[in-house]
Design a protein around this motif. Structure first.
Motif, PDB file in Angstrom:
ATOM      1  N   ARG A 139       6.895  19.826 -12.944  1.00 10.72           N
ATOM      2  CA  ARG A 139       7.060  18.401 -13.204  1.00 10.72           C
ATOM      3  C   ARG A 139       6.030  17.545 -12.461  1.00 10.72           C
ATOM      4  O   ARG A 139       6.131  16.320 -12.470  1.00 10.72           O
ATOM      5  N   ALA A 140       5.042  18.157 -11.804  1.00 10.75           N
ATOM      6  CA  ALA A 140       4.121  17.396 -10.955  1.00 10.75           C
ATOM      7  C   ALA A 140       3.412  16.280 -11.723  1.00 10.75           C
ATOM      8  O   ALA A 140       3.332  15.146 -11.259  1.00 10.75           O
ATOM      9  N   SER A 141       2.918  16.592 -12.922  1.00 12.85           N
ATOM     10  CA  SER A 141       2.213  15.578 -13.717  1.00 12.85           C
ATOM     11  C   SER A 141       3.149  14.438 -14.086  1.00 12.85           C
ATOM     12  O   SER A 141       2.798  13.266 -13.979  1.00 12.85           O
ATOM     13  N   GLU A 142       4.331  14.812 -14.545  1.00 13.78           N
ATOM     14  CA  GLU A 142       5.310  13.802 -14.942  1.00 13.78           C
ATOM     15  C   GLU A 142       5.646  12.899 -13.764  1.00 13.78           C
ATOM     16  O   GLU A 142       5.675  11.678 -13.879  1.00 13.78           O
ATOM     17  N   ARG A 143       5.873  13.517 -12.591  1.00 13.56           N
ATOM     18  CA  ARG A 143       6.203  12.746 -11.392  1.00 13.56           C
ATOM     19  C   ARG A 143       5.053  11.813 -11.016  1.00 13.56           C
ATOM     20  O   ARG A 143       5.265  10.666 -10.657  1.00 13.56           O
ATOM     21  N   ALA A 144       3.831  12.329 -11.087  1.00 15.92           N
ATOM     22  CA  ALA A 144       2.674  11.521 -10.720  1.00 15.92           C
ATOM     23  C   ALA A 144       2.565  10.315 -11.650  1.00 15.92           C
ATOM     24  O   ALA A 144       2.354   9.185 -11.204  1.00 15.92           O
ATOM     25  N   TYR A 145       2.735  10.563 -12.952  1.00 16.20           N
ATOM     26  CA  TYR A 145       2.662   9.474 -13.920  1.00 16.20           C
ATOM     27  C   TYR A 145       3.743   8.433 -13.638  1.00 16.20           C
ATOM     28  O   TYR A 145       3.487   7.229 -13.611  1.00 16.20           O
ATOM     29  N   LEU A 150       0.852  -1.185   0.000  1.00 24.62           N
ATOM     30  CA  LEU A 150       0.000   0.000   0.000  1.00 24.62           C
ATOM     31  C   LEU A 150       0.887   1.233   0.000  1.00 24.62           C
ATOM     32  O   LEU A 150       1.845   1.331   0.764  1.00 24.62           O
ATOM     33  N   PHE A 151       0.548   2.163  -0.869  1.00 21.41           N
ATOM     34  CA  PHE A 151       1.412   3.296  -1.122  1.00 21.41           C
ATOM     35  C   PHE A 151       0.704   4.597  -0.743  1.00 21.41           C
ATOM     36  O   PHE A 151      -0.420   4.859  -1.169  1.00 21.41           O
ATOM     37  N   LEU A 152       1.364   5.390   0.104  1.00 23.48           N
ATOM     38  CA  LEU A 152       0.829   6.711   0.455  1.00 23.48           C
ATOM     39  C   LEU A 152       2.015   7.647   0.614  1.00 23.48           C
ATOM     40  O   LEU A 152       2.835   7.473   1.509  1.00 23.48           O
ATOM     41  N   ASN A 153       2.114   8.624  -0.268  1.00 25.51           N
ATOM     42  CA  ASN A 153       3.330   9.424  -0.289  1.00 25.51           C
ATOM     43  C   ASN A 153       3.285  10.608   0.671  1.00 25.51           C
ATOM     44  O   ASN A 153       3.505  11.749   0.283  1.00 25.51           O
ATOM     45  N   ARG A 154       2.969  10.317   1.931  1.00 23.15           N
ATOM     46  CA  ARG A 154       2.935  11.364   2.938  1.00 23.15           C
ATOM     47  C   ARG A 154       3.196  10.700   4.269  1.00 23.15           C
ATOM     48  O   ARG A 154       2.512   9.745   4.621  1.00 23.15           O
ATOM     49  N   ARG A 155       4.202  11.174   5.000  1.00 24.10           N
ATOM     50  CA  ARG A 155       4.497  10.532   6.271  1.00 24.10           C
ATOM     51  C   ARG A 155       3.825  11.299   7.402  1.00 24.10           C
ATOM     52  O   ARG A 155       3.273  12.373   7.199  1.00 24.10           O
ATOM     53  N   GLY A 156       3.914  10.747   8.601  1.00 27.08           N
ATOM     54  CA  GLY A 156       3.239  11.360   9.733  1.00 27.08           C
ATOM     55  C   GLY A 156       1.803  10.870   9.816  1.00 27.08           C
ATOM     56  O   GLY A 156       1.404   9.938   9.120  1.00 27.08           O
ATOM     57  N   HIS A 157       1.007  11.500  10.685  1.00 30.74           N
ATOM     58  CA  HIS A 157      -0.385  11.087  10.862  1.00 30.74           C
ATOM     59  C   HIS A 157      -1.312  11.980  10.043  1.00 30.74           C
ATOM     60  O   HIS A 157      -2.046  11.514   9.186  1.00 30.74           O
ATOM     61  N   GLY A 176      -5.428  15.500   5.479  1.00 27.89           N
ATOM     62  CA  GLY A 176      -4.164  15.162   4.831  1.00 27.89           C
ATOM     63  C   GLY A 176      -3.503  13.969   5.481  1.00 27.89           C
ATOM     64  O   GLY A 176      -2.406  14.060   6.021  1.00 27.89           O
ATOM     65  N   ALA A 177      -4.179  12.816   5.445  1.00 28.52           N
ATOM     66  CA  ALA A 177      -3.707  11.639   6.170  1.00 28.52           C
ATOM     67  C   ALA A 177      -2.354  11.159   5.666  1.00 28.52           C
ATOM     68  O   ALA A 177      -2.096  11.128   4.474  1.00 28.52           O
ATOM     69  N   GLY A 178      -1.492  10.776   6.606  1.00 29.02           N
ATOM     70  CA  GLY A 178      -0.181  10.233   6.273  1.00 29.02           C
ATOM     71  C   GLY A 178      -0.075   8.767   6.657  1.00 29.02           C
ATOM     72  O   GLY A 178      -1.058   8.145   7.084  1.00 29.02           O
ATOM     73  N   THR A 179       1.135   8.214   6.513  1.00 28.13           N
ATOM     74  CA  THR A 179       1.335   6.777   6.708  1.00 28.13           C
ATOM     75  C   THR A 179       0.995   6.308   8.125  1.00 28.13           C
ATOM     76  O   THR A 179       0.517   5.194   8.304  1.00 28.13           O
ATOM     77  N   GLN A 180       1.245   7.164   9.129  1.00 26.65           N
ATOM     78  CA  GLN A 180       0.961   6.725  10.502  1.00 26.65           C
ATOM     79  C   GLN A 180      -0.534   6.523  10.712  1.00 26.65           C
ATOM     80  O   GLN A 180      -0.960   5.593  11.392  1.00 26.65           O
ATOM     81  N   ARG A 181      -1.333   7.418  10.114  1.00 29.27           N
ATOM     82  CA  ARG A 181      -2.779   7.262  10.251  1.00 29.27           C
ATOM     83  C   ARG A 181      -3.258   6.047   9.457  1.00 29.27           C
ATOM     84  O   ARG A 181      -4.116   5.288   9.905  1.00 29.27           O
ATOM     85  N   ALA A 182      -2.677   5.853   8.269  1.00 32.33           N
ATOM     86  CA  ALA A 182      -3.036   4.689   7.457  1.00 32.33           C
ATOM     87  C   ALA A 182      -2.722   3.407   8.225  1.00 32.33           C
ATOM     88  O   ALA A 182      -3.515   2.459   8.234  1.00 32.33           O
ATOM     89  N   ASP A 222      -3.821   7.438  -2.056  1.00 37.41           N
ATOM     90  CA  ASP A 222      -4.231   8.781  -2.463  1.00 37.41           C
ATOM     91  C   ASP A 222      -3.337   9.250  -3.607  1.00 37.41           C
ATOM     92  O   ASP A 222      -2.280   9.826  -3.384  1.00 37.41           O
ATOM     93  N   ALA A 223      -3.778   8.990  -4.828  1.00 33.34           N
ATOM     94  CA  ALA A 223      -2.954   9.324  -5.993  1.00 33.34           C
ATOM     95  C   ALA A 223      -2.867  10.828  -6.193  1.00 33.34           C
ATOM     96  O   ALA A 223      -2.006  11.310  -6.922  1.00 33.34           O
ATOM     97  N   ASP A 224      -3.737  11.580  -5.538  1.00 35.48           N
ATOM     98  CA  ASP A 224      -3.782  13.020  -5.789  1.00 35.48           C
ATOM     99  C   ASP A 224      -2.661  13.780  -5.082  1.00 35.48           C
ATOM    100  O   ASP A 224      -2.388  14.925  -5.417  1.00 35.48           O
ATOM    101  N   VAL A 225      -2.005  13.132  -4.101  1.00 34.60           N
ATOM    102  CA  VAL A 225      -0.939  13.809  -3.359  1.00 34.60           C
ATOM    103  C   VAL A 225       0.102  14.363  -4.318  1.00 34.60           C
ATOM    104  O   VAL A 225       0.494  15.522  -4.246  1.00 34.60           O
ATOM    105  N   ALA A 226       0.544  13.516  -5.258  1.00 32.51           N
ATOM    106  CA  ALA A 226       1.631  13.910  -6.151  1.00 32.51           C
ATOM    107  C   ALA A 226       1.197  14.969  -7.159  1.00 32.51           C
ATOM    108  O   ALA A 226       2.007  15.737  -7.654  1.00 32.51           O
TER     109      ALA A 226
END
Ligand SMILES: [Zn+2]
Ligand SMILES: [Zn+2]
Length: 494
Positions: free
Chosen positions: A331-337, A185-192, A250-256, A320-324
């Motif tokens: 480059r946000a679109s390129e990075r997200a892709y 499971l992938f979530l590109n935000r750390r913390g809660h 803005g949930a992060g990995t700790q909350r997940a 949450d794919a929208d984070v990126a």
């Protein structure tokens, strides 16, 4: 082949954690003369490997960004793995791009350089189109495994209020756990939670030193700044009005981690992000345990997106794919892709076919839609068109002049003087000068930050402009009060 000819091979990897798996592979294939160079080694180990490399006693050297400068007398081949990764760009102190330094070093030595990636950077695509690079395509996945099936979960319809796991993802998870298959499971935000607000008065905890909200962390519970590491006690009540009505967004990995553990209490769950990685040796421990099947679910940030090969993973969930997508960066679109494609590639690497569920509120966003369809060509064409229209790389070269200082007025004055001088300089007619403007984070660690963006068709005139800018900055009344840095080909640019 380079090794047989008595040459040394330098392999650059974007992330040290990734290097481990690669080193094992190389050792198995080529014997013991493989060395690692990176900053997590002890000083003694690093010095020994550096010395072995410089004596020519290592055939293969695997290392992160800075290993591009390793002394290798018999260097015959350079490989840059995952060449599109922003991790190759060093943005503090000496600013360089590891991939581009590797290409230059290979050019000077007249040796080949191989840039590897499933999702090459737009700049690299452009270099292929211009005939600067040759393209070596690997059209098939290893062992002709089928690409995993990608499905979008539209969070606008599927999400239970505030929950990170939609019903379809929950169902898919349950099914995999019953079949004893593994899940990433992938979530590109750390913390809660990245955002706390009082529902009664609107108060938001912010960092006293930076222009950013504080992230809630649990175990130990604290509000932390992800830029300066400032931390303060996090209570349950609003500090302004005293109401116990704090909302967390803005949930992060700790909350997940908590939500998954609550939904699947029997599942063995491991979390991997930079907070976990601070503990020495923990990253390789977690990855090894997951590889041995001692965990069912691996939850992580982009640290788990890169080339890992776990054959028992049949489901990948992007929480949450929208984070990126919403990073203020051209480059946000390129990075997200790239991220979505990389993450999706983690599924179905064994005998069982893989499935990827992408949770998003914007399923029609070009980067997400293209990743789901596997339509690289279409995505690139559209992205290149937009870059050309907006005047961004690879169509122009850009440089950022970064100003920082304690006194806001001095920073403003220095930036304005430099911008005026550049605009007035007839020799720099080919350079577009944008700004000065506040940087995305206008204050970090108590330093006020402004920037000027330079665009030009040729790198030479851009370098001339950057040099001129530094001269002008030196001539201000108190040059030491404002730090000025020139960054050619910067990352994280609005
Ligand atoms: Zn309040
Ligand atoms: Zn801060």
């Amino acid at each position: 082949a380079a090794r047989e000819a008595g040459h040394q091979t330098l392999v650059l990897v974007p992330e040290v954690a990734l290097g481990g798996q690669l080193v094992d592979d190389f050792r198995r294939r080529f014997g013991a003369r493989v060395g690692v160079l990176h900053s997590y080694l002890s000083v003694g180990e690093r010095r020994r490997n550096w010395e072995l490399a410089s004596r020519g006693a290592l055939d293969v050297v695997v290392g992160a960004r800075s290993a591009v400068f390793a002394p290798l007398p018999k260097l015959g081949l350079i490989v840059v793995d995952e060449e599109h990764e922003p991790a190759y760009k060093q943005s503090t102190q000496l600013r360089y791009h590891g991939r581009d330094v590797a290409v230059r070093r290979a050019q000077m030595l007249g040796i080949p350089v191989v840039l590897g990636s499933a999702t090459p950077a737009l700049e690299s695509h452009a270099n292929v189109a211009r005939g600067k690079y040759a393209r070596l395509a690997l059209p098939l996945r290893v062992d002709r495994r089928a690409m995993p099936a990608l499905h979008v979960v539209d969070l606008r319809r599927e999400a239970a209020a505030g929950a990170l796991l939609s019903r379809p993802l929950r169902d898919a998870l349950r099914q995999r756990l019953e079949r004893r298959e593994q899940v990433m499971l992938f979530l590109n935000r750390r913390g809660h939670s990245h955002y706390t607000q009082c529902s009664a008065c609107g108060w938001v905890p912010e960092c006293p030193h930076c222009d950013i909200t504080l992230t809630l962390h649990v175990a130990p519970r604290a509000w932390r700044c992800h830029y300066c590491d400032h931390a303060e006690a996090a209570g349950d009540a609003c500090r302004q009005c005293g109401a116990a009505l704090l909302r967390f967004g803005g949930a992060g990995t700790q909350r997940a981690e908590r939500e998954i553990a609550a939904a699947f209490p029997a599942a063995r769950l491991e979390r991997l992000d930079t907070d976990v990685a601070r503990e020495r040796g923990r990253v390789s421990e977690i990855l090894a345990a997951f590889a041995r099947g001692e965990a069912d679910i691996l939850l992580g940030t982009q640290m788990i997106a890169k080339g890992f090969d776990f054959p028992r993973v049949t489901l990948v969930g992007v929480l949450d794919a929208d984070v990126a997508l919403h990073l203020p960066d051209f480059r946000a679109s390129e990075r997200a892709y790239q991220l979505l494609t990389q993450v999706a590639g983690r599924a179905g690497r064994g005998r069982e076919p893989g499935e990827v569920l992408i949770q998003t509120c914007t399923p029609d966003h070009p980067a997400i839609a293209a990743a789901v369809r596997g339509d690289e060509r279409g995505f690139l064409a559209r992205e290149l068109e937009e870059r050309e229209e907006a005047g961004y790389p690879p169509f122009v070269r850009i440089a950022a002049l970064l100003f920082a200082g304690k006194e806001e007025a001095q920073v403003d004055e220095s930036a304005a003087r430099v911008a005026d001088a550049l605009r007035a300089d007839a020799a720099l007619a080919g350079v577009a000068v944008l700004g000065p403007a506040p940087q995305m984070l206008s204050r970090v660690r108590g330093q006020h930050r402004r920037h000027i963006l330079l665009k030009a068709e040729r790198a030479a005139v851009l370098r001339a402009a950057a040099t001129r800018a530094l001269e002008v900055a030196e001539q201000t009344k108190r040059p030491r009060a404002v730090r000025v840095v020139a960054d050619i080909d910067p990352y994280e640019v609005v």
